[in-house]
Write a protein that holds these residues in place. Sequence first.
Motif, PDB file in Angstrom:
ATOM      1  N   GLU A  11      11.488  20.739 -19.097  1.00  0.00           N
ATOM      2  CA  GLU A  11      11.475  20.568 -17.729  1.00  0.00           C
ATOM      3  C   GLU A  11      11.539  21.983 -16.986  1.00  0.00           C
ATOM      4  O   GLU A  11      10.830  22.408 -16.028  1.00  0.00           O
ATOM      5  N   GLN A  12      12.574  22.837 -17.381  1.00  0.00           N
ATOM      6  CA  GLN A  12      12.598  23.957 -16.874  1.00  0.00           C
ATOM      7  C   GLN A  12      11.556  24.865 -17.137  1.00  0.00           C
ATOM      8  O   GLN A  12      11.289  25.697 -16.181  1.00  0.00           O
ATOM      9  N   ASN A  15       8.744  23.906 -14.522  1.00  0.00           N
ATOM     10  CA  ASN A  15       8.888  24.116 -13.208  1.00  0.00           C
ATOM     11  C   ASN A  15       8.489  25.914 -12.988  1.00  0.00           C
ATOM     12  O   ASN A  15       8.095  25.873 -11.973  1.00  0.00           O
ATOM     13  N   ALA A  19       5.808  27.206 -10.483  1.00  0.00           N
ATOM     14  CA  ALA A  19       6.017  28.299  -9.645  1.00  0.00           C
ATOM     15  C   ALA A  19       4.995  29.363  -9.639  1.00  0.00           C
ATOM     16  O   ALA A  19       4.594  29.962  -8.894  1.00  0.00           O
ATOM     17  N   TYR A  94       0.953  25.334 -19.517  1.00  0.00           N
ATOM     18  CA  TYR A  94       1.591  24.053 -19.049  1.00  0.00           C
ATOM     19  C   TYR A  94       1.051  22.668 -19.664  1.00  0.00           C
ATOM     20  O   TYR A  94       1.921  22.067 -19.926  1.00  0.00           O
TER      21      TYR A  94
END
Length: 116
Positions: A11-12, A15, A19, A94
């Motif tokens: 998850e980190q 994120n 960004a 991703y």
Amino acid sequence: MFEMTPLSAIEQAMNGSMAEQNLISQNIANVDTPNYKAKKIVFDDAFSDALNRTNGSPADYHVVTDTTGSIQNNGNNVSIDNEMSKMAQNQIYYQALSQAASNQFLQFNTVLGGSN
């Protein structure tokens, strides 16, 4: 100390990737803006550490001006070729993270006795 599970590490990373994708898009949108300087994301050490261990803190990053590259006549240093390359690399990254998250959920489902 913050206990990081494999899913929270994914998850980190996702994120951070989102960004970065937003910032790359911003650079591309400003490719012809006079005096615009490309931006990039710099990840703190906690980000890379979090992916390699189970104990760590959530990832932090900050945006900095990219001082590399050629300056065009209008004072802009955005290279569309460079930004498109970074965007493609980030999309692949991703997608790999998304697949890793999906695999984690499949493992949870198996452990909980769910069907495939």
